[in-house]
Design a protein around this motif. Structure first.
Motif, mmCIF file in Angstrom:
data_model
loop_
_atom_site.group_PDB
_atom_site.id
_atom_site.type_symbol
_atom_site.label_atom_id
_atom_site.label_comp_id
_atom_site.label_asym_id
_atom_site.label_seq_id
_atom_site.Cartn_x
_atom_site.Cartn_y
_atom_site.Cartn_z
ATOM 1 N N GLY A 306 3.655 4.215 -23.262
ATOM 2 C CA GLY A 306 4.183 5.486 -23.722
ATOM 3 C C GLY A 306 4.483 6.461 -22.616
ATOM 4 O O GLY A 306 4.985 7.560 -22.878
ATOM 5 N N HIS A 307 4.211 6.103 -21.366
ATOM 6 C CA HIS A 307 4.420 6.998 -20.231
ATOM 7 C C HIS A 307 5.434 6.411 -19.259
ATOM 8 O O HIS A 307 5.591 5.192 -19.170
ATOM 9 N N GLU A 308 6.085 7.277 -18.540
ATOM 10 C CA GLU A 308 6.820 6.891 -17.342
ATOM 11 C C GLU A 308 5.792 6.851 -16.218
ATOM 12 O O GLU A 308 5.252 7.882 -15.805
ATOM 13 N N VAL A 309 5.467 5.649 -15.741
ATOM 14 C CA VAL A 309 4.384 5.471 -14.774
ATOM 15 C C VAL A 309 4.957 5.490 -13.361
ATOM 16 O O VAL A 309 5.906 4.774 -13.052
ATOM 17 N N VAL A 310 4.364 6.325 -12.513
ATOM 18 C CA VAL A 310 4.734 6.382 -11.100
ATOM 19 C C VAL A 310 3.490 6.030 -10.289
ATOM 20 O O VAL A 310 2.505 6.774 -10.290
ATOM 21 N N TYR A 311 3.513 4.878 -9.629
ATOM 22 C CA TYR A 311 2.394 4.458 -8.785
ATOM 23 C C TYR A 311 2.524 5.160 -7.433
ATOM 24 O O TYR A 311 3.588 5.125 -6.799
ATOM 25 N N VAL A 312 1.437 5.802 -7.001
ATOM 26 C CA VAL A 312 1.448 6.555 -5.736
ATOM 27 C C VAL A 312 0.259 6.090 -4.880
ATOM 28 O O VAL A 312 -0.773 6.756 -4.819
ATOM 29 N N PRO A 313 0.395 4.956 -4.206
ATOM 30 C CA PRO A 313 -0.707 4.454 -3.368
ATOM 31 C C PRO A 313 -0.719 5.103 -1.996
ATOM 32 O O PRO A 313 0.263 5.724 -1.566
ATOM 33 N N CYS A 314 -1.842 4.959 -1.302
ATOM 34 C CA CYS A 314 -1.872 5.306 0.119
ATOM 35 C C CYS A 314 -1.055 4.264 0.873
ATOM 36 O O CYS A 314 -0.795 3.175 0.367
ATOM 37 N N HIS A 315 -0.641 4.606 2.096
ATOM 38 C CA HIS A 315 0.259 3.706 2.837
ATOM 39 C C HIS A 315 -0.365 3.366 4.186
ATOM 40 O O HIS A 315 -0.390 4.206 5.094
ATOM 41 N N ARG A 316 -0.860 2.132 4.299
ATOM 42 C CA ARG A 316 -1.550 1.730 5.523
ATOM 43 C C ARG A 316 -0.942 0.511 6.188
ATOM 44 O O ARG A 316 -1.239 0.231 7.341
ATOM 45 N N SER A 317 -0.110 -0.225 5.466
ATOM 46 C CA SER A 317 0.445 -1.453 6.031
ATOM 47 C C SER A 317 1.740 -1.792 5.300
ATOM 48 O O SER A 317 1.966 -1.356 4.163
ATOM 49 N N HIS A 318 2.591 -2.574 5.946
ATOM 50 C CA HIS A 318 3.785 -3.077 5.267
ATOM 51 C C HIS A 318 3.413 -3.980 4.094
ATOM 52 O O HIS A 318 4.233 -4.221 3.205
ATOM 53 N N ALA A 319 2.181 -4.470 4.099
ATOM 54 C CA ALA A 319 1.750 -5.351 3.005
ATOM 55 C C ALA A 319 1.447 -4.584 1.724
ATOM 56 O O ALA A 319 1.319 -5.191 0.659
ATOM 57 N N ASP A 320 1.356 -3.243 1.796
ATOM 58 C CA ASP A 320 0.917 -2.453 0.644
ATOM 59 C C ASP A 320 1.746 -2.720 -0.602
ATOM 60 O O ASP A 320 1.223 -3.015 -1.671
ATOM 61 N N TYR A 321 3.080 -2.557 -0.466
ATOM 62 C CA TYR A 321 3.909 -2.642 -1.664
ATOM 63 C C TYR A 321 3.995 -4.069 -2.190
ATOM 64 O O TYR A 321 4.075 -4.295 -3.397
ATOM 65 N N LEU A 322 3.938 -5.061 -1.286
ATOM 66 C CA LEU A 322 3.936 -6.458 -1.752
ATOM 67 C C LEU A 322 2.640 -6.771 -2.493
ATOM 68 O O LEU A 322 2.650 -7.412 -3.548
ATOM 69 N N GLU A 394 2.986 9.935 1.548
ATOM 70 C CA GLU A 394 2.670 10.254 2.945
ATOM 71 C C GLU A 394 3.904 10.162 3.840
ATOM 72 O O GLU A 394 3.884 10.627 4.971
ATOM 73 N N GLY A 395 4.959 9.526 3.345
ATOM 74 C CA GLY A 395 6.203 9.444 4.105
ATOM 75 C C GLY A 395 6.240 8.323 5.121
ATOM 76 O O GLY A 395 7.285 8.019 5.676
ATOM 77 N N GLY A 396 5.124 7.691 5.380
ATOM 78 C CA GLY A 396 5.057 6.602 6.354
ATOM 79 C C GLY A 396 3.651 6.056 6.403
ATOM 80 O O GLY A 396 2.731 6.607 5.793
ATOM 81 N N ARG A 397 3.475 4.972 7.138
ATOM 82 C CA ARG A 397 2.145 4.358 7.241
ATOM 83 C C ARG A 397 1.223 5.224 8.099
ATOM 84 O O ARG A 397 1.634 5.743 9.128
ATOM 85 N N SER A 398 -0.014 5.348 7.673
ATOM 86 C CA SER A 398 -1.002 6.086 8.449
ATOM 87 C C SER A 398 -1.381 5.274 9.684
ATOM 88 O O SER A 398 -1.773 4.106 9.570
ATOM 89 N N ARG A 399 -1.270 5.894 10.849
ATOM 90 C CA ARG A 399 -1.658 5.219 12.096
ATOM 91 C C ARG A 399 -3.111 5.474 12.451
ATOM 92 O O ARG A 399 -3.634 4.876 13.390
#
Length: 877
Positions: A306-322, A394-399
């Motif tokens: 019933g919702h429009e779901v937006v996943y907002v994970p932290c970003h630490r690696s290129h592997a995150d979204y996969l 975050e706009g990019g991966r956290s270094r």
């Protein structure tokens, strides 16, 4: 099998029983939930409702009910003339479970409604059942089966049978919560039976569409259709016309430019590609990781329909979204459309990512009004169609391992798209992703040390495949508390819906809502942290000067930190390793993070050189979890004795800054409550002693085990306080109306870099410009610092008080070292008008006078701060 089931099957047509026996070896059913019988009300007749009226769905339903111990759909519906306890919503001309060809689904529902009206005491449980064939492939599934996966197309009998033969071992049967038909009839008021029947049918169809969208994704048209829809939208057409006029080009040329932009942006989602990628990724993850764990996923899945779901994970690696997409797919949830940087739109890789749901955006929209309008319209179209999305705010991966300050561009687009067409409430789902080793670790160290970021390329990707030779331990995906958009809008403006009338309007409260939403997302990500063995080892070992500890000391420190997190949990969504301290050390050795040095007097565990720098990333992942403990412990780094009131008072002063840096969840009062609980924990553990009815706190001498453990906890956060001191000292040393924000930021960065070189710090984030920028911004938000008419920084007198208060936390040699190398005009001058702190004897006398004179309580107890002027001998461990 029960007697009832046996008799029910015996009454089914012989061909139905034969078909069931022939199909049984080809079908393996996974029920959702696993025990649907717990959903039913005992003693009330059950009527199942399914989408399709095909024979195969009837066979699957009968078997699923039999295996789950549910009433069989083959038996007559009690109290009615119906021969079967099942209704199919599909209107296809077919037979199912012996039903008539000429009857429509509404006939069966109408019979039940009329039955309820004729007998007020009767009730029937309506149980919607969704059946998906080939939704969750396994590694042994054939590639050809991808072509016959579950989708939105109503297929013929032959294709359905072929899909069952190819994918039947991956069949999901979803039982929804039952609905009391008696309750529906009673709540319908004076609605006529025919209208009520049609209404029930519409509600059931909507329910099935919602479940299907959650499982296999929304019904998406071809990519060209989405592109055409965007280009024909009024805002885009107006932007095309404006571009043509502004640049003096033809309308057709401006349109082609917008079309090219859309083709660069738009995803080309393909179920077969997603299914195929899941096969490849299964092998990839098994080679790379020892396991992928998801926590609190069921809560997230329950909130999604019933919702429009937006996943907002932290970003630490290129592997995150996969990783997230793969785990969602394998768990029976549709893969979201993912916002990816256009730098990832590489040859070969780009088209695959695009068909897996990636849509690409440029790093900056500045100076390109047409691109901004086109991209905004595309996001609006996705939301309007109910497509789940994923992006990294975050706009990019956290270094550094910390959460970065959010960039709210995508959030603002999402909120404005919802305001334009609020058909479906928006739900933001934070996700914490925790690793035990990173593929990009070495490149992050290089970038923090000043090396330029290596541009993504296909050749670079091929060179990077050597990382596949290593093992990277376990990964945790923790789903945080979801955030609904509507309550934030309600709190911001009671008439926010009025903004819907003008799609171009920019309400004054919009920016505030977006900022609140961004902070809440980061806070909820941190609240869902996973504490793995590497995090705990990093917290302990990096707090020692040589990054080495005696094994007994390390065992004690690990036990203490686990006890702290267990007794004072950060949130109910935080998870922690179940390993005991000895197991954690063994695992750290196995992963190559620490090395054991054998010695007759006891082994020493050490992490060396580059490994120590890499470990700082994993310490920073969980730094926020120990922030309250680190603050309390920091107060006793250079002081033997201190009043509880002083710890709390100074904690209130420092809290806005560590809250902004670590995204802590409390307000100032809540932080003080956490400090109180932490102090009580330290007292129970014997790390602090409370005297004077608990008002004065004291630690043991520097050689004491308890004092050593406090120092280890304190040093996890001490570098943050040193950064703060560098900033305020630079301001005070240079004076008001002297530096701009950029000049102050640059001076602080240079000072921190030099201090890091002199002290050999293994924490490259110590001189991270972003952290100084964030602290300066917090000073401005709290009106401690502001900009004058000339663009220079002026400050409140309270800043000089902060310099003086820093003496409680930072050792004299640290302060003097910072002041010596900080660029400015006043040499060694620390701060104006320093007042001496009371000695031990003075402190005790003040406490005695406090007991004798209660009306002076607060002032005198606040004064009980004892600085160890001469310092104590350093621990020799």
């Amino acid at each position: 099998m029960s007697t009832t089931d046996t008799s029910a099957r015996s009454r089914a047509p012989w061909w139905f029983n034969l078909a069931g026996q022939l199909l049984e070896p080809w079908v393996r059913i996974r029920r959702d939930p696993a025990e649907p019988a717990t959903l039913l009300e005992p003693g009330v007749p059950v009527c199942y409702v399914i989408e399709r009226d095909g024979l195969t769905d009837g066979l699957i339903l009968e078997r699923a009910c039999r295996e789950a111990g549910l009433p069989t759909p083959l038996q007559p519906l009690a109290g009615t003339r119906r021969k079967r306890s099942v209704v199919a919503l599909a209107r296809r001309d077919s037979l199912i479970l012996g039903s008539s060809r000429k009857r429509s689904p509404t006939d069966a529902l109408g019979q039940l409604v009329r039955l309820m009206e004729g007998d007020p005491e009767r009730d029937v449980q309506i149980v919607p059942v969704s059946i998906y064939v080939g939704r969750a492939p396994t590694r042994e599934s054939g590639w050809f089966s991808v072509l016959f996966s579950e989708n939105w197309v109503v297929v013929g009998r032959f294709r359905r049978m072929l899909a069952l033969l190819l994918n039947g071992r991956d069949t999901v049967v979803h039982f929804s919560a039952p609905v009391s038909l008696r309750t529906v009839v009673n709540e319908s008021g004076d609605l006529r039976p025919e209208r009520l029947t049609r209404k029930i049918g519409r509600v059931l169809r909507t329910h099935f569409r919602r479940i299907r969208a959650a499982v296999i994704g929304p019904d998406l048209s071809h990519r060209r259709t989405v592109v055409d829809s965007v280009l024909n939208a009024e805002p885009v057409r107006a932007a095309i016309a404006a571009t043509a006029t502004k640049e003096n080009i033809s309308q057709a040329k401006a349109w082609r430019r917008a079309h090219d932009m859309m083709m660069e942006i738009a995803a080309d989602y393909s179920h077969p590609v997603v299914r195929s990628a899941s096969f490849l990724l299964s092998n990839f993850w098994n080679k790379l990781y020892d396991g992928i764990a998801m926590h609190h996923f069921e809560k997230a899945r329950a909130a999604a329909p019933g919702h429009e779901v937006v996943y907002v994970p932290c970003h630490r690696s290129h592997a995150d979204y996969l990783l997230l997409s793969y785990q969602l797919h394998m768990s029976g949830v549709v893969v979201p459309h993912i916002a990816a940087g256009v730098n990832l739109n590489l040859p070969v890789i780009g088209p695959i990512l695009r068909r897996g749901g990636a849509f690409f955006l440029r790093r900056s929209f500045k100076g390109n009004a047409l691109y901004s309008v086109v991209f905004n319209e595309y996001v609006a179209q996705l939301i309007d169609r109910g497509v789940p999305m994923e992006y990294f705010i975050e706009g990019g991966r956290s270094r550094t391992g910390r959460l970065l300050a959010p960039r709210a561009g995508m959030l603002a687009m999402t909120v404005r798209a919802f305001l334009r067409a609020p058909r479906r409430p928006v739900l933001f789902q934070p996700v914490y992703i925790g690793y035990e080793k990173l593929m990009e670790g070495k490149s992050y160290i290089g970038e923090l040390s000043g090396k330029p970021k290596e541009k993504e390329s296909l050749l670079g990707l091929l060179r990077g495949l050597k990382v596949l030779r290593q093992r990277y331990g376990h990964v945790a995906l923790n789903f945080g508390e979801p955030i609904e958009l509507n309550p934030l809008l309600d709190a911001a403006s009671a008439d926010w819906r009025a903004a819907i009338d003008d799609p171009e309007a920019k309400p004054e409260w919009l920016g505030r809502v977006v900022d609140q939403l961004a902070d809440k997302i980061q806070i909820n990500i941190n609240r869902a942290a996973d504490v793995n063995p590497i995090n705990l080892l990093a917290l302990a070992l990096l707090a020692t000067p040589k990054h080495a500890m005696a094994e007994n000391d390390l065992l004690s420190q690990l036990e203490l930190m686990k006890a702290l997190l267990e007794e004072l949990p950060y949130s109910d969504r935080m998870t922690m390793t179940s390993m005991d301290p000895a197991g954690i050390i063994a695992y750290g050795e196995q992963m190559g993070w620490i090395r054991r040095v054998r010695h007759p007097l006891g082994d020493v565990l050490v992490t060396e050189d580059e490994q120590a720098v890499l470990l700082s990333y994993f310490r920073n992942n969980v730094l926020h979890l120990t922030a309250t403990a680190a603050w309390v412990a920091s107060c006793f780094l250079n002081n033997r004795r201190m009043s509880r009131a002083s710890v709390l008072r100074l904690g209130r002063i420092i809290y806005p800054f560590i809250q902004g840096e670590l995204f802590l969840p409390w307000d100032a009062d809540g932080f003080c409550q956490q400090l109180q609980a932490t102090i009580d924990f330290f007292v129970r553990r014997g790390l602090l002693e409370a005297t004077g009815e608990g008002r004065v706190l004291e630690r043991g001498p520097g050689q004491d085990d308890a004092a050593f453990q406090l120092k280890i906890i304190a040093r996890s956060l001490i570098q943050a306080f040193e950064r703060y001191y560098i900033t305020i000292a630079a301001l005070v040393k240079n004076g008001p109306h002297t530096l701009t924000s950029a000049e102050l930021e640059n001076a602080c960065t240079l000072t921190a870099q030099r201090l890091s070189l002199l002290n050999e710090l293994s924490a490259p984030e110590f001189f991270d410009k972003a952290l100084f920028r964030g602290f300066i911004q917090k000073l401005r938000e709290n009106r401690i610092v502001w900009t004058d008419d000339a663009g220079k920084l002026d400050y409140d007198k309270g800043l000089e008080d902060m310099v003086r208060d820093a003496r409680v936390i930072l050792a004299r040699e640290v302060r003097h070292s910072i002041l010596k190398i900080t660029p400015g005009g006043d040499g060694e001058k620390e701060a104006p008008a320093e007042k001496p702190l009371p000695t031990d004897a003075t402190s005790e006398a003040l406490h005695e006078r406090h007991v004798a004179a209660e009306h002076h309580e607060h002032a005198l107890v606040e004064a009980t701060v004892v600085e160890e002027e001469a310092g104590e001998p350093h621990d020799k461990r």
